[in-house]
Design a protein around this motif. Structure first.
Motif, mmCIF file in Angstrom:
data_model
loop_
_atom_site.group_PDB
_atom_site.id
_atom_site.type_symbol
_atom_site.label_atom_id
_atom_site.label_comp_id
_atom_site.label_asym_id
_atom_site.label_seq_id
_atom_site.Cartn_x
_atom_site.Cartn_y
_atom_site.Cartn_z
ATOM 1 N N SER A 113 0.952 -1.371 -0.069
ATOM 2 C CA SER A 113 0.383 0.354 -0.353
ATOM 3 C C SER A 113 1.185 1.465 -0.231
ATOM 4 O O SER A 113 0.349 2.081 -0.558
ATOM 5 C CB SER A 113 -1.046 -0.151 1.257
ATOM 6 O OG SER A 113 -0.442 0.068 2.476
ATOM 7 N N THR A 114 2.112 1.282 0.515
ATOM 8 C CA THR A 114 3.000 1.989 0.953
ATOM 9 C C THR A 114 3.234 2.314 -0.291
ATOM 10 O O THR A 114 4.711 3.767 -0.198
ATOM 11 C CB THR A 114 3.227 2.428 2.251
ATOM 12 O OG1 THR A 114 4.253 1.906 2.545
ATOM 13 C CG2 THR A 114 1.796 2.610 3.215
ATOM 14 N N ASN A 115 4.136 1.364 -0.894
ATOM 15 C CA ASN A 115 5.104 2.168 -2.045
ATOM 16 C C ASN A 115 4.972 1.073 -3.213
ATOM 17 O O ASN A 115 5.722 0.773 -3.821
ATOM 18 C CB ASN A 115 6.242 0.502 -1.333
ATOM 19 C CG ASN A 115 7.003 1.034 -0.192
ATOM 20 O OD1 ASN A 115 7.314 2.193 0.446
ATOM 21 N ND2 ASN A 115 7.062 -0.253 1.016
ATOM 22 N N ARG A 116 3.984 1.375 -3.612
ATOM 23 C CA ARG A 116 3.789 0.844 -5.577
ATOM 24 C C ARG A 116 3.926 1.658 -6.219
ATOM 25 O O ARG A 116 4.097 2.975 -5.949
ATOM 26 C CB ARG A 116 1.711 0.869 -5.002
ATOM 27 C CG ARG A 116 1.570 -0.270 -5.965
ATOM 28 C CD ARG A 116 -0.489 -0.193 -6.209
ATOM 29 N NE ARG A 116 -0.771 -0.666 -7.005
ATOM 30 C CZ ARG A 116 -1.287 0.143 -8.438
ATOM 31 N NH1 ARG A 116 -1.091 0.962 -8.601
ATOM 32 N NH2 ARG A 116 -1.844 -0.960 -9.391
ATOM 33 N N ILE A 117 4.343 1.227 -7.170
ATOM 34 C CA ILE A 117 5.075 2.688 -8.145
ATOM 35 C C ILE A 117 4.804 1.480 -9.431
ATOM 36 O O ILE A 117 4.546 0.645 -9.700
ATOM 37 C CB ILE A 117 6.726 2.184 -7.732
ATOM 38 C CG1 ILE A 117 7.281 2.396 -6.795
ATOM 39 C CG2 ILE A 117 7.208 2.897 -9.273
ATOM 40 C CD1 ILE A 117 8.584 1.848 -6.242
ATOM 41 N N THR A 118 4.102 2.379 -10.301
ATOM 42 C CA THR A 118 3.635 2.034 -11.622
ATOM 43 C C THR A 118 4.631 3.180 -12.578
ATOM 44 O O THR A 118 5.351 3.763 -12.378
ATOM 45 C CB THR A 118 2.859 3.165 -12.363
ATOM 46 O OG1 THR A 118 1.152 3.172 -11.284
ATOM 47 C CG2 THR A 118 2.234 2.434 -13.549
ATOM 48 N N LEU A 119 5.865 1.677 -12.984
ATOM 49 C CA LEU A 119 6.816 2.025 -14.063
ATOM 50 C C LEU A 119 6.892 2.819 -15.642
ATOM 51 O O LEU A 119 6.970 3.444 -15.551
ATOM 52 C CB LEU A 119 7.235 0.355 -13.984
ATOM 53 C CG LEU A 119 8.017 -0.400 -13.354
ATOM 54 C CD1 LEU A 119 8.993 -1.116 -13.508
ATOM 55 C CD2 LEU A 119 9.110 0.849 -12.520
ATOM 56 N N ASP A 162 -4.421 3.276 -7.179
ATOM 57 C CA ASP A 162 -3.141 3.331 -6.174
ATOM 58 C C ASP A 162 -4.093 4.570 -5.187
ATOM 59 O O ASP A 162 -3.293 4.059 -3.594
ATOM 60 C CB ASP A 162 -2.177 4.925 -6.846
ATOM 61 C CG ASP A 162 -0.995 5.231 -6.827
ATOM 62 O OD1 ASP A 162 -0.448 4.472 -5.810
ATOM 63 O OD2 ASP A 162 -0.517 5.743 -6.362
ATOM 64 N N VAL A 163 -5.551 5.000 -6.118
ATOM 65 C CA VAL A 163 -5.949 5.982 -4.816
ATOM 66 C C VAL A 163 -7.024 5.242 -3.607
ATOM 67 O O VAL A 163 -6.383 5.221 -2.602
ATOM 68 C CB VAL A 163 -6.680 6.526 -6.123
ATOM 69 C CG1 VAL A 163 -7.403 6.937 -4.396
ATOM 70 C CG2 VAL A 163 -5.887 7.437 -6.160
ATOM 71 N N LEU A 164 -7.665 3.924 -5.200
ATOM 72 C CA LEU A 164 -8.863 3.749 -3.976
ATOM 73 C C LEU A 164 -7.934 2.207 -3.051
ATOM 74 O O LEU A 164 -8.140 1.645 -1.893
ATOM 75 C CB LEU A 164 -9.212 2.427 -4.522
ATOM 76 C CG LEU A 164 -10.134 3.368 -5.657
ATOM 77 C CD1 LEU A 164 -10.869 3.168 -5.986
ATOM 78 C CD2 LEU A 164 -10.758 3.985 -4.191
#
Length: 232
Positions: free
Chosen positions: A49-55, A70-72
């Motif tokens: 939840s706190t580290n998600r990255i869209t490459l 990311d938002v939800l």
């Protein structure tokens, strides 16, 4: 094995034919999209939840779908990451599990079906390959072939140095750092925990229909300040 070798050869060929000015991760994502016959694709890593990255995202619809994740903090890609199993759903089916995600995706995009494939190395899930089609239907490869490609992407991304340059200044790492900074500021402003502060940022982003990174930027620039009720 021969089928897998053929898939990798076709993937390499598709990557090589992609525009050279694009980043390696985008070319890899676009090549996979073409091989699997999807309308759009995205790659995410470290989906906690706190580290998600869209490459990368190949188009606006794919980017919007990732922003909703990311938002939800929920949706097909989140489920694929947490379970290590592929998730294939139409938006109508998604409404049964993630009603807010499905309603928002229907309103904001023309996606009809979503395919979320965990990118695995052994038993560890490194990220998720998410694809969408405007009309429901199977991908160009069967599930085993599609999953093999997703796992191959994990290996390619973890061992390719270009990924670091793709996430340089102004890129996704920078955005994530800004989200962390904004979260810390909200912690100080509202005297809440980190998890609650991030939830507040996500809720604000959802309410404004803005990317989480954009809301974080406003907080860091002090254009958006959260105050407790007893602060006046």
């Amino acid at each position: 094995m021969a089928a897998h070798t053929d898939l990798l050869a076709r993937l390499a060929s598709a990557v090589a034919s992609a525009p050279e000015h694009e980043s390696f991760t985008w070319r890899l994502c676009e090549a996979t999209r073409r091989l699997l016959g999807a309308d759009g694709a995205s790659l995410t890593v470290d989906n906690a939840s706190t580290n998600r990255i869209t490459l990368c995202a190949t188009d606006e619809v794919a980017a919007r779908l990732e922003n909703l994740h990311d938002v939800l903090g929920e949706g097909p890609a989140t489920s694929a990451y947490l379970t290590g199993e592929p998730v294939v759903v139409t938006l109508a089916q998604a409404a049964e599990r993630w009603p807010v995600f499905a309603e928002s995706a229907t309103r904001q995009t023309d996606a009809g079906q979503i395919y979320a494939l965990p990118m695995r190395q052994g038993t560890a899930v490194q990220g998720v390959l998410t694809l969408y089609r405007r009309t429901a239907g199977p991908l160009a490869e069967d599930q085993a072939g599609a999953q093999f490609l997703a796992d191959a992407l994990a290996a390619a991304l973890l061992h390719d140095a270009d990924v670091l340059s793709d996430l340089g200044p102004g890129g996704s790492w920078s955005n994530r750092a800004q989200v962390h900074q904004a979260t810390g500021m909200v912690v100080a402003q509202l005297a809440v925990g980190v998890r609650d502060a991030l939830a507040i940022l996500r809720a604000h982003a959802f309410a404004l229909d803005q990317p989480l990174a954009q809301v974080a930027q406003s907080v860091v620039a002090r254009e958006l300040v959260f105050r407790r009720k007893d602060d006046g």
